[in-house]
Design an enzyme around this catalytic site. Structure first.
Site, PDB file in Angstrom:
ATOM      1  N   ASP A 284      27.577  44.922  47.856  1.00 34.90           N
ATOM      2  CA  ASP A 284      28.653  44.491  48.745  1.00 34.90           C
ATOM      3  C   ASP A 284      28.189  44.487  50.202  1.00 34.90           C
ATOM      4  O   ASP A 284      27.148  45.061  50.554  1.00 34.90           O
ATOM      5  CB  ASP A 284      29.853  45.441  48.561  1.00 34.90           C
ATOM      6  CG  ASP A 284      31.183  44.774  48.839  1.00 34.90           C
ATOM      7  OD1 ASP A 284      31.191  43.718  49.491  1.00 34.90           O
ATOM      8  OD2 ASP A 284      32.218  45.318  48.409  1.00 34.90           O
TER       9      ASP A 284
ATOM     10  N   ASP B 266      37.838  38.191  47.055  1.00 31.60           N
ATOM     11  CA  ASP B 266      38.708  39.322  46.739  1.00 31.60           C
ATOM     12  C   ASP B 266      40.068  38.844  46.225  1.00 31.60           C
ATOM     13  O   ASP B 266      40.864  39.661  45.750  1.00 31.60           O
ATOM     14  CB  ASP B 266      38.926  40.195  47.984  1.00 31.60           C
ATOM     15  CG  ASP B 266      37.780  41.177  48.196  1.00 31.60           C
ATOM     16  OD1 ASP B 266      36.916  41.294  47.305  1.00 31.60           O
ATOM     17  OD2 ASP B 266      37.733  41.823  49.263  1.00 31.60           O
TER      18      ASP B 266
HETATM   19  C1  GLA Z   1      35.084  44.791  49.121  1.00 34.85           C
HETATM   20  C2  GLA Z   1      34.865  44.071  47.805  1.00 34.85           C
HETATM   21  C3  GLA Z   1      35.828  44.602  46.772  1.00 34.85           C
HETATM   22  C4  GLA Z   1      35.623  46.084  46.599  1.00 34.85           C
HETATM   23  C5  GLA Z   1      35.759  46.787  47.938  1.00 34.85           C
HETATM   24  C6  GLA Z   1      35.366  48.240  47.838  1.00 34.85           C
HETATM   25  O1  GLA Z   1      36.318  44.478  49.656  1.00 34.85           O
HETATM   26  O2  GLA Z   1      34.988  42.696  47.967  1.00 34.85           O
HETATM   27  O3  GLA Z   1      35.640  43.933  45.544  1.00 34.85           O
HETATM   28  O4  GLA Z   1      34.362  46.324  46.044  1.00 34.85           O
HETATM   29  O5  GLA Z   1      34.946  46.186  48.937  1.00 34.85           O
HETATM   30  O6  GLA Z   1      35.475  48.898  49.041  1.00 34.85           O
END
Ligand code: GLA
Length: 739
Positions: free
Chosen positions: A479, A549
């Site tokens: 990420d 997301d």
């Molecule tokens: C980001 C990612 C999510 C999740 C969060 C965790 O927003 O896109 O899928 O993994 O971080 O903090």
């Protein structure tokens, strides 16, 4: 037929025709030594003379190029133009010479042809194989600069891969202000352009518009390729549709700041330059040094936007995605994020693992919250040690226990970041992207680590390696959750500060390459708050990406539709989200959540134990369907059949064409709607297709030419007609078997 590079004409001013069975890319050298672009499009037989090319004639108010009477570069299509010698459009290259001015004249010097495709040093790029590469050197003797332009043509892909390398042959430093990877000068015409734009949770939405007079720039300056514009553009004739017409598309194999300039000049020709964003960029090129640009890929389709997407999808799968995974069905999974957020510990992981197993899913992924002190998003990034309270036996032990249940195990990392509230930051406050005497702006309470520094890369490698070396990790979600600000490096000289973002990318690629080379069998998923860095650079290392997301399926429809212009389903990840959605509050049936997610190759759920138990039977059924269709989706062919504000139809043919999936998504219900049908594409006209779970069979010709009646959307269902379920957000997944 293989890839060919034909060279004709005299040795001082040759012509080049790069061809395969469908495509030609043609350019020639003018008597002045200028590389003149002639054609990019359907195949043209090599010839000594072509019926079209730049003109030499008088126009008022243009300049004659140096001492060439009637030759103005202002309207000459060129391969690698510069500014200021009769062409004032946006250049491919802009350098401050050692003597302080920016005038260059690059003339053809030599060329060579190599079998296959050289890789780029330190940068991701498409693989070769059944390809040929033309390397053309152009030289400016006065500025003591040269550029080697690289063009690769493939036998089986209608793609030309391009990059350039700038050499400083002088004895003093010069300053590169702009070094684009490719320039494509299209002939004067009315074009449309399609690009992918958005923001967090609304990434990759398509926009089609007329190419305006002037300059339209798709770009990012955030240190990531970004979620505002994707590094991709398609230009096309105004009459082009999904199935018909010419398309000229470019995608950039890079994950940092980019710019795609589309400039329609005074004479209506259109210049598309693609490369590192020149804004806030400067590169000191010392004596004897060279600078390599990232790779720009150019696609031509004569078969509309779907035709273009087919070329991209095949190319990305076969030449960009990691070899170990591009054909591999992806494990179905349960991800802990929307199930538990930061409230995760060993007991909860094992409980979720039991549910994962019971549902028939194949992998458990522990998302954020597993490392030392990480109870919310205010602290701990950088401290990649298992949290001793939540995981007293270490995350590796939990991974082992999960694997003993017959599951795979996945783990979340956000390696490029640090919270000020962390051991790492306390020990190394200068390891961040930042500038002296300024407060660094925070994003999600975090700062960006300076990956241009080798010691930072080494620290991250050591931390990740220490867990992966347990052998219990099958998948990593990589990420990256903030953009750069106050951009500079505490390790670089004053006159190199603007090199920081590109050096960061080189460092990131080096780190990722080192980890993945050591663990080629670990599946990596690229994520950046969803799609904030969803590009072919990252996807050349990582087989799949968390595209957004926005896990709620109606919110995801435009994202997947937009993504599909460039990206194949094999690189897309999805999961079944909780209801009401945590992102937009919408309540969508399990059926629609599962059927939208169907069109991504990596499929799972993100639900807590209670939600799993509530929908256990349905989830088990979809888990089985996901497992059984995983091969078809990762290796299948995806087509956009229909897309508007309220109705979406997607088709996916299995690799062998024996199974055809047609997804129909209807967003808002209404009364007394018209009847709808869908015209399927790319079927075998002479074969029959049996609709699974029915006794109906239709000819491929009928499904394509007459169209298939879609179920009727209606609240008053008073007959035995084929109705879609009542209400908003309804869907149907048809499955046909070729007989
Ligand atoms: C980001 C990612 C999510 C999740 C969060 C965790 O927003 O896109 O899928 O993994 O971080 O903090």
């Amino acid at each position: 037929m293989s890839a060919h590079i034909y060279v004709s004409g005299d040795t001082a001013a040759p012509s080049f025709n790069l061809t395969n069975k469908n495509l030609s890319y043609i350019f020639r050298v003018s008597p002045e030594g200028i590389l003149e672009h002639l054609h990019f499009g359907s195949r043209v037989e090599p010839s000594a003379h072509y019926p079209s090319g730049p003109k030499r004639l008088h126009r008022s108010c243009t300049l004659d190029f140096q001492d060439s009477k009637l030759y103005s570069l202002s309207d000459v299509p060129q391969e690698y133009p510069v500014f200021g010698t009769s062409d004032n459009r946006t250049p491919a290259l802009h350098v401050i010479n050692a003597d302080g001015n920016t005038t260059q004249v690059f003339r053809y010097a030599s060329h060579r042809i190599v079998d296959d495709k050289p890789m780029l040093d330190g940068l991701p790029c498409a693989r070769g194989g059944d390809s040929k590469t033309l390397l053309v050197t152009i030289v400016d003797e006065v500025a003591q600069l040269s550029v080697e332009l690289s063009y690769t043509i493939y036998a089986d892909h209608d793609v030309v891969a391009r990059s350039s390398q700038v050499f400083n042959n002088g004895e003093r430093s010069v300053s590169i202000e702009q070094a684009m990877s490719s320039c494509l000068d299209l002939p004067a015409a009315e074009y449309d352009l399609l690009h992918l734009r958005g923001t967090w949770a609304r990434e990759l939405n398509q926009e089609r518009m007329t190419v305006p007079q002037g300059r339209f720039i798709l770009e990012s300056a955030t240190g990531t390729s970004g979620n505002v514009h994707n590094p991709f553009v398609a230009l096309m004739d105004k009459s082009t549709t999904e199935q018909h017409g010419r398309v000229f598309a470019t995608a950039f194999v890079y994950s940092g700041n980019f710019a795609i300039n589309i400039e329609k000049g005074e004479f209506d020709s259109v210049r598309v330059t693609t490369g590192i964003n020149p804004f806030n960029f400067r590169w000191r090129l010392g004596a004897g040094e060279s600078f390599t640009t990232p790779e720009s890929l150019q696609v031509f389709s004569g078969a509309g936007l779907n035709g273009m997407s087919q070329i991209w999808h095949e190319f990305i799968r076969q030449k960009v995605s990691p070899l170990e995974f591009y054909k591999q069905p992806r494990p179905t999974y349960l991800n802990s994020w929307e199930a538990a957020y930061f409230d995760i510990d060993e007991d909860k992981v094992l409980e979720l693992a039991d549910r994962t197993k019971a549902l028939g899913l194949e992998m458990l992924v522990v998302d954020d919250g597993w490392f030392e002190g990480r109870n919310d998003d205010t602290s701990s990034l950088g401290d990649w040690y298992s949290d001793s309270a939540k995981f007293p036996n270490g995350i590796e032990t939990v991974a082992q226990k999960v694997k003993q249940k017959g599951l795979k195990f996945g783990l979340w990392y956000e390696p490029e970041m640090v919270n000020p509230e962390s051991q790492l930051f306390r020990q190394h406050p200068d390891w961040i992207i930042g500038v002296p005497n300024r407060i660094s702006s925070k994003g999600r309470n975090q700062l960006t680590l300076d990956l241009s520094r080798e010691e930072v890369q080494d620290y991250l490698f050591e931390r990740i390696d220490s867990v992966l070396s347990s052998g219990h990790i099958d998948y990593v979600k990589w990420d990256m959750n903030r953009n750069m600000s106050e951009i500079g490096s505490f390790a670089l000289n004053v006159d190199q500060q603007l090199e920081t973002p590109h050096r960061y990318m080189l460092g990131l690629y080096r780190l990722v390459d080192k980890i993945i080379s050591k663990y080629p069998n670990v599946l990596f998923e690229n994520c950046a708050s969803g799609g904030n860095r969803f590009d072919l650079g990252m996807l050349s290392f990582m087989a799949q990406g968390w595209v957004s997301d926005m896990s709620e399926p109606i919110g995801r429809l435009p994202i997947i539709n937009g993504a599909s212009y460039l990206f194949p389903p094999s690189v897309l990840a999805s999961y079944i989200c909780p209801v009401p959605s945590h992102l937009n509050g919408r309540k969508v049936s399990l059926k629609t959540r599962a059927e939208v997610g169907f069109f991504c190759a990596a499929r799972g759920v993100s639900l807590n134990a209670e939600d799993v138990d509530q929908d256990f039977e349905g989830l088990t059924r979809y888990a089985k369907m996901y497992r059984e269709t995983a091969d078809d989706v990762v290796n299948g062919y995806f087509y956009r059949v229909q897309y508007d504000q309220n109705e979406v139809v997607w088709q996916l043919n299995s690799e062998d064409g024996n199974t055809v999936y047609l997804g129909y998504f209807h967003i808002l219900s209404a009364a007394n709607l018209p009847f709808r049908k869908a015209h399927l594409v790319n079927l075998d006209a002479a074969k029959q297709y049996r609709l699974v779970d029915s006794d109906l069979s239709f000819g491929g010709d009928a499904l394509m030419n007459m169209g298939l009646d879609l179920p009727y959307v209606c609240a008053m269902q008073q007959s035995d007609a084929d109705y879609l379920e009542k209400g908003d957000f309804a869907s149907r997944l048809f499955v046909f078997k070729r007989t």
